[in-house]
Design an enzyme around this catalytic site. Sequence first.
Site, PDB file in Angstrom:
ATOM      1  N   ASP A   1       0.862  -1.163   0.000  1.00 16.84           N
ATOM      2  CA  ASP A   1       0.000   0.000   0.000  1.00 16.84           C
ATOM      3  C   ASP A   1       0.915   1.235   0.000  1.00 16.84           C
ATOM      4  O   ASP A   1       2.072   1.174   0.401  1.00 16.84           O
ATOM      5  CB  ASP A   1      -0.941   0.007   1.212  1.00 16.84           C
ATOM      6  CG  ASP A   1      -2.166   0.879   0.940  1.00 16.84           C
ATOM      7  OD1 ASP A   1      -2.132   1.697  -0.001  1.00 16.84           O
ATOM      8  OD2 ASP A   1      -3.167   0.751   1.681  1.00 16.84           O
TER       9      ASP A   1
HETATM   10  C1  BGC Z   1      -5.063   3.244   0.035  1.00 22.44           C
HETATM   11  C2  BGC Z   1      -5.179   2.214  -1.065  1.00 22.44           C
HETATM   12  C3  BGC Z   1      -5.041   2.859  -2.412  1.00 22.44           C
HETATM   13  C4  BGC Z   1      -3.718   3.620  -2.466  1.00 22.44           C
HETATM   14  C5  BGC Z   1      -3.475   4.315  -3.792  1.00 22.44           C
HETATM   15  C6  BGC Z   1      -3.839   4.127  -0.127  1.00 22.44           C
HETATM   16  O1  BGC Z   1      -3.900   5.202   0.738  1.00 22.44           O
HETATM   17  O2  BGC Z   1      -5.055   2.604   1.287  1.00 22.44           O
HETATM   18  O3  BGC Z   1      -6.426   1.550  -0.977  1.00 22.44           O
HETATM   19  O4  BGC Z   1      -5.134   1.913  -3.438  1.00 22.44           O
HETATM   20  O5  BGC Z   1      -3.713   4.597  -1.443  1.00 22.44           O
HETATM   21  O6  BGC Z   1      -4.405   5.325  -4.001  1.00 22.44           O
END
Ligand code: BGC
Length: 739
Positions: free
Chosen positions: A249
Amino acid sequence: MAAACTRPVAPQDRLLANEAVIDAVIAQMTLEEKVNMLHSKTNMSSAGVERLGIADMHYADGPFGIREEGVPDGFQSAGWQLDSATYFPTGSALAATWSEDLAYDYGTGMGIEARLRGKDVILGPAINIQRLPVGGRTYEYLSEDPALSAALAMRYTQGLQDRGTAACIKHFAVNNQETNRGSVDAQVDERTLREIYLKPFERAVREGGAMCVMPAYNKVNGDYCSENEHLLNEILRGDWGFKGYTLSDWGGTHSTMGAMLHGLNVQMTGSNYLGQPVIDSIRVGRLTEDMVDEKVRQILRVRYAIEAIPDDVANTKMTSQPECREIALRVAEKSIVLLKNEGGLLPLARDVKKIAVIGQNAVLKTQSGGVGAGVKALYEITPLEGIRRRAGADVEVAYAPGYKNFPGRRWGPAPAQPDPLVAAAIDEPADPALLSEAVALAREADLVIFFGGTNKSIETEGSDRADIDLPVGQNEVVKALAAANPRLVTVLISGGPTDLRELEPVSPAIVQGWWNGTEGGTALAEVLFGDIAPSGKLPFTFPVRLEDSPAFALGNFPDKTQGGDLFTMLYRQDLTREQRAEIMAKLPKPVSRYTEGLLVGYRWFDTRKVKPMYAFGHGLSYVRFEYGEMKASVSRKAVRVSFPLTNAGQMPADEVVQLYVSRPDATVEWPAKELKAFARVSLQPGQTETVRLEIPLDDLRYWNVERNGWELEPGRLELLLGAASDDIRRTASVTVTGK
Ligand code: BGC
């Protein structure tokens, strides 16, 4: 021979089709080129090797529409013209359909639009269990139940990947709270982990063939998910046979050695761990180039499975496509849950000539807002628009805002012109002027539709709700409306549950309307006016009080330790690497104990005999369904039941039938009952159909912690068939022999 040729290839093994080509390519790559593939290139891509014709991997959020294009190094809008996408109903709405077919179609819709945007991997579906009613991402996630979540996650993944885009299922695993999510250690026992929290991921990987997995921000049992040997190497790759790649993530990678040794392929975003330090570690003999080759191989498997879209082909058409908007409408239509309908107030009677629509949630657009995933929708039909269009010229539809709205955490600068209808605090009492305007309108109308609920600033990524109360004096407003006009329909627009103790007694009819996508208002009007019968069922429990729900009742949430949210630091550009490291070292080490074990959601309410406001699986219709006698049998592979289901009403309607299992004589702990099979059945008025449900014996196994494996305990099973977890219509009992 023929049998061998036609034997289906296991979904993960399809990724092994190009091993020889991959060997040859890896042999030609320099170490630098390989390592360059192990971290982000831009905020939404990771590198290929141009010299060898290997295209970059392009990512997009996920999970409920293709996110607006951002600038290369961040989430700010790139200001494109053709990136308006279809806004699909959010996760809990999709789950409320209880339809595997719709989950598949939803995946195909996402896939079609992803391809138009040149995206190889969608960061979705988001399939964590809704453990907490206050969870900030409840709306993105599917259900509190692992079987329902797993079935839908698997089908969404298949639909998406059948359209040529890889799914990146997230957030692996046990990311059930936003509070301190960047550092919290979720401490969960192995049986609960396997049976509850990992189930959706397991099916999406094993049966759905998910090509990518996103390790979550948090820790599980001591280790960050992005370097968690047990989760990534032992379970995901070892037990489930995952052949694709993992990407952390955003900002969730924590070390070079941890990531390299314990299962991470790609650092998103940045290269401070999986860039130069990997090369340096190989030079000093702490890592080997073979380890890098293995990671590159896993990435290339996905690269070769997904056709790269050339830059001059991508983004030449508007992202949002009519066929996808049609899917969004169908999902919305089947997701709306009729919670209560006293006196048959719904569908709206034909003699209603003047409707008062009250409440800002009737006009609020929900495609974006708050922190995190949102969609720049080509259009979004709000509830008020949907009602006005459907009502036509004969019915007057008047609107009053009723209450102020409420801002919260959001991306980007505050609006230049503050909206006077936006209040400062969510627990402010009702605004007297707005209240009296609404009451006056309600008095003159034949019927009132009150729109309450939350908004995307309250339910948002990055923070959990403080409580599940209805904000900005909505209770006061609804009570005043009920006193002014007893013909009151309440529609809740939210992604998660709300506290209905005050609203419920004064509202004869209540509808859960969700954040329902581009065509949400159209679907809602169809249900209110009776063009279609409502058929959604709750994917989570509405507790009477927040404190009734398991993690709160046991004092497991809120966390006692606060201030460990590393996430809030991620986007602070003013900090140097050293400053960040220093802050991180001093962060408190919050812990989230999962001592409720298997008793998540309705498993808790049923086992502990706590009455909910609305039970898991609840949802009414405009027709009555008759459940005939159930026949049950057990074969070597499955428990099978069949029964006649009749639509005893006057209009076509769907019923979601639910089969729960209880194990009265089990020697190991077992919740009072667990969902094991379900089906959505469409019936014409008066029609009877024989419904067949099957529970594979494998799904009746439990995780035996002593033997470290799945086991089927022999004995009696009570089969409980019904229309909701608290509305069981037929029972039968069978005996299984163990294995
Ligand atoms: C989130 C993810 C997301 C990623 C990219 C993160 O803050 O937890 O779910 O895919 O950002 O946007």
